[in-house]
Design an enzyme around this catalytic site. Structure first.
Site, short mmCIF file in Angstrom:
data_model
loop_
_atom_site.label_atom_id
_atom_site.label_comp_id
_atom_site.label_asym_id
_atom_site.label_seq_id
_atom_site.Cartn_x
_atom_site.Cartn_y
_atom_site.Cartn_z
N HIS A 49 -25.14 8.16 54.94
CA HIS A 49 -25.45 7.40 56.15
C HIS A 49 -25.49 5.90 55.84
CE1 HIS A 49 -26.99 11.40 57.56
NE2 HIS A 49 -26.33 11.00 58.64
N ASN A 50 -24.32 5.32 55.70
CA ASN A 50 -24.19 3.91 55.38
C ASN A 50 -23.15 3.27 56.30
OD1 ASN A 50 -21.63 4.66 54.23
ND2 ASN A 50 -22.74 5.29 52.39
N SER A 51 -22.81 2.02 56.04
CA SER A 51 -21.90 1.31 56.94
C SER A 51 -20.49 1.87 56.90
CB SER A 51 -21.88 -0.18 56.58
OG SER A 51 -21.40 -0.39 55.27
N VAL A 52 -20.09 2.49 55.78
CA VAL A 52 -18.75 3.09 55.71
C VAL A 52 -18.68 4.29 56.64
CG1 VAL A 52 -16.97 4.01 54.19
CG2 VAL A 52 -18.56 2.28 53.33
N ASP A 85 -18.89 11.80 65.15
CA ASP A 85 -19.99 11.76 64.19
C ASP A 85 -19.87 12.85 63.14
OD1 ASP A 85 -22.39 10.94 63.04
OD2 ASP A 85 -23.62 12.18 64.36
#
Length: 506
Positions: free
Chosen positions: A229-232, A379
């Site tokens: 769960h990060n910006s990538v 998602d």
């Protein structure tokens, strides 16, 4: 309400005081402390992502210093701003013992030594970095020289990134490569490109400086030390959302407002994710769980964090107040739809619409519902990507699960079902996820939009599931053989003697 003051600019050649380098590049002072003096520790407010809160004063003033990313250094160098919090109930911490777990520093391999006191005199960095990038660039601060001039490397890589953006609508778009080519700014670059491609910047008269600032803050408020769960991940979901927006059923019906909302929701849908799931926050009595009453805890926090950044940057401040509030509300409706615990509710409603052929995309509420389903698909679309990409995402999300399990075991909590690395494997986790979550959702999406993309996604998911099944069988065979050899060492030797030499070589 925004309160602005002209503050003295810190020289670039002087080391930044330690109190400035607070976590994630943010400092907060209560209204009772001096803006230029040392803050009273008892009055220090605390900040989680985009929502700042104070232990004593809801309307306190906040100061935040932003170190800009490379591509935005001329816009954001030495940018200091003062703001006041508006519109949200403050998120307050308690003294619960489990709140000492710092989710941002779980991964010591990334944070160890980055800002240690004995690291020596920090050498001047010739690029202005956000605080998140600053942590990752700690090797530069230790004075390791670069063999190639950075500006040449940036020009070369940005050219390749622009070439990749020409094919941003391809389902096999490699977001990991794109993130490398943009120096870790994949979310900013991709989101801005899509907004420009649809002409939304001009149509909604978005101020470019505010837009840049908003996107930089969004990317910074993702925890890049989270394996998944990060910006990538946010950039990957945004790219998938764009693919769905291009589908004929949607492209012919969606308005510019719908498209803007879909892109922003995809970019912010996991904002400030702590790297643990909702059950963990609930059973540790985390302040977020109590704030949102154990209901869609993370999704509510992502939404409020996104709205906080919208208000902080004033991105939509030029719009009528009613329109801005409606956009914030609709953004929340999309982000809340990504709550996996409500998967069956949305899927049942979607299936009913398809069975009765009652979806009318001329209806605004129906279009919004389809956007919700599109964001849900984006998602969790990792199982539908080509194997090379899907495997990487599967490994990352499983590692994040296992890290949560390690924390639970360390603090003597009950280990969550999918988070125990001693009883689970990446193969059985992925096969179960595809069988019970992904396949039902994407099967219904294919009914709604029966296109080449939908069939491609289903095809990839089938192949990926078979691949995980094959790996699971191999692991089972290896483990059984290991157990057999451990129980009877002579059995393995005698079996190997019985195997013909030709068979062993093959």
């Amino acid at each position: 309400m925004e309160v602005c003051y002209q503050l003295p600019v810190l020289p670039l050649d002087r080391p930044v005081p330690k109190h400035v380098l607070s976590r994630r590049g943010a400092i907060s002072f209560s209204s009772s402390s001096s803006l230029f003096g040392a803050p009273d520790p008892r009055q220090l407010s605390q900040r989680r992502g985009a929502i700042s809160y104070d232990s004593s004063d809801q309307t306190a003033l906040y100061i935040r210093m932003l170190g800009a990313c490379v591509v935005f250094k001329q816009l954001f160098a030495r940018d200091v701003r003062v703001r006041s919090q508006v519109g949200f109930e403050p998120e307050r911490r308690s003294s619960h013992p489990y709140l000492c777990i710092d989710f941002r520093t779980l991964h010591t391999r990334l944070s160890c030594g980055a800002l240690s006191a004995d690291s020596g005199t920090e050498k001047r960095v010739h690029r202005l970095l956000s605080f998140q990038r600053y942590l990752h660039s700690s090797r530069l601060l230790r004075g390791i020289p670069q063999q190639i001039p950075l500006h040449i490397l940036d020009e070369d890589y940005s050219g390749q990134a622009r070439c990749m953006l020409e094919k941003v609508g391809n389902w096999n778009f490699d977001i990991f490569l794109f993130d490398k080519l943009t120096n870790g700014n994949s979310l900013i670059s991709l989101t801005l490109h899509l907004l420009n491609q649809y002409g939304l910047v001009d149509l909604f008269q978005l101020d470019m400086v505010r837009l840049w600032r908003f996107l930089v803050l969004v990317q910074e408020d993702y925890h890049n030390d989270n394996p998944y769960h990060n910006s990538v991940h946010a950039a990957d979901v945004t790219q998938a959302m764009y693919c769905y927006l291009q589908e004929p059923m949607l492209s012919k019906s969606l308005t510019s407002y719908d498209i803007l909302l879909g892109i922003l929701a995809a970019a912010t849908h996991d904002l400030d994710h702590p790297g643990v799931n909702q059950p963990f926050l609930i059973k540790t009595d985390h302040y977020l769980a109590r704030l949102y009453r154990n209901t869609s805890v993370l999704e509510n926090h992502h939404w409020k964090s996104a709205v906080g950044l919208l208000r902080e940057t004033g991105l939509f401040s030029h719009l009528p107040a009613e329109d801005s509030l409606n956009m914030e509300r609709d953004l929340g409706s999309l982000i809340l739809a990504t709550d996996i615990s409500r998967q069956n509710d949305y899927l049942s409603r979607f299936r009913t619409h398809l069975d009765q052929d009652s979806l009318c995309l001329a209806n605004g509420s129906h279009r919004h519902f389809v956007l919700q389903m599109a964001l849900k698909c984006a998602d969790i679309c990792n199982p539908c990507r080509p194997w090379e990409l899907s495997k990487q995402w599967s490994e990352k999300v499983t590692e994040e699960f296992f890290q949560q399990g390690d924390i639970e075991r360390k603090h003597k909590l009950e280990v969550s079902p999918l988070c125990d690395r001693e009883t689970n494997t990446i193969c059985n986790i992925q096969i179960g996820f595809m069988t019970y979550v992904a396949e039902p959702l994407f099967g219904e999406w294919a009914r709604f939009s029966d296109t080449r993309l939908s069939q491609t996604m289903l095809g990839h998911m089938g192949l990926n599931k078979a691949s995980w099944g094959g790996l699971q069988q191999e692991q089972t065979a290896v483990s059984e053989e290991a157990e057999l050899s451990t129980a009877d060492p002579d059995a393995g030797e005698s079996r190997s003697k019985e195997i013909p030499q030709g068979s062993r070589e093959s």
